[in-house]
Design a protein around this motif. Structure first.
Motif, mmCIF file in Angstrom:
data_model
loop_
_atom_site.group_PDB
_atom_site.id
_atom_site.type_symbol
_atom_site.label_atom_id
_atom_site.label_comp_id
_atom_site.label_asym_id
_atom_site.label_seq_id
_atom_site.Cartn_x
_atom_site.Cartn_y
_atom_site.Cartn_z
ATOM 1 N N LEU A 1 0.860 -1.177 0.000
ATOM 2 C CA LEU A 1 0.000 0.000 0.000
ATOM 3 C C LEU A 1 0.897 1.229 0.000
ATOM 4 C CD1 LEU A 1 -2.744 1.416 0.367
ATOM 5 C CD2 LEU A 1 -2.417 1.151 2.840
ATOM 6 N N VAL A 2 0.762 2.077 -1.014
ATOM 7 C CA VAL A 2 1.581 3.280 -1.134
ATOM 8 C C VAL A 2 0.685 4.489 -0.882
ATOM 9 C CG1 VAL A 2 3.057 4.641 -2.653
ATOM 10 C CG2 VAL A 2 3.084 2.147 -2.810
ATOM 11 N N MET A 3 1.079 5.310 0.113
ATOM 12 C CA MET A 3 0.285 6.479 0.470
ATOM 13 C C MET A 3 1.116 7.737 0.283
ATOM 14 S SD MET A 3 -1.395 4.930 3.934
ATOM 15 C CE MET A 3 0.186 4.311 4.477
ATOM 16 N N ARG A 4 0.620 8.646 -0.530
ATOM 17 C CA ARG A 4 1.299 9.929 -0.736
ATOM 18 C C ARG A 4 0.829 10.898 0.343
ATOM 19 N NH1 ARG A 4 0.358 14.162 -5.515
ATOM 20 N NH2 ARG A 4 1.869 15.688 -4.794
ATOM 21 N N VAL A 5 1.726 11.259 1.245
ATOM 22 C CA VAL A 5 1.395 12.177 2.325
ATOM 23 C C VAL A 5 1.410 13.608 1.808
ATOM 24 C CG1 VAL A 5 2.109 12.993 4.604
ATOM 25 C CG2 VAL A 5 2.319 10.577 4.026
ATOM 26 N N SER A 6 2.414 13.935 0.992
ATOM 27 C CA SER A 6 2.527 15.257 0.381
ATOM 28 C C SER A 6 3.413 15.113 -0.845
ATOM 29 C CB SER A 6 3.137 16.262 1.372
ATOM 30 O OG SER A 6 4.507 15.983 1.551
ATOM 31 N N ASP A 7 3.731 16.239 -1.492
ATOM 32 C CA ASP A 7 4.626 16.157 -2.639
ATOM 33 C C ASP A 7 6.058 15.855 -2.207
ATOM 34 O OD1 ASP A 7 5.087 18.635 -1.495
ATOM 35 O OD2 ASP A 7 5.437 19.639 -3.417
#
Length: 98
Positions: free
Chosen positions: A64-70
């Motif tokens: 599971l890949v979660m983008r927190v911010s750029d």
């Protein structure tokens, strides 16, 4: 002592960014890898590529890949054979921590 700071207030030079990947296994063992130096745009592009393909230390294929911010990505892997988490963040190199 040299270190990296995440979410810096100002850029110190054109090529002072790095991509820091921290992987923590279920047993608490921790691995840290630093990639760079990059410009800020290169570092952000490397993080985007990492979130899609991973690297030698982190396999994102069945995670599971979660983008927190750029500037930050978290990866969670939970399978029968292994459980680990990883955090990849764009950081700025500094000579000394203030």
């Amino acid at each position: 002592m040299a270190s990296y700071e995440t979410y810096p207030l100002v850029d110190h030079s054109p090529v002072d960014h790095g991509l820091i990947v921290t992987r923590v296994a279920q047993n608490g063992a921790q691995e840290v890898a630093v990639f760079g130096p990059y410009t800020e745009n290169q570092a952000i592009a490397e993080l985007a590529q990492f979130s899609h393909t991973g690297n030698l230390y982190v396999d994102v294929k069945n995670s599971l890949v979660m983008r927190v911010s750029d500037r930050e990505v978290n990866v969670v892997h939970d399978s029968f054979l292994s459980k680990w988490t990883a955090r990849a963040v764009v950081a700025t190199y500094v000579e000394e921590v203030s």
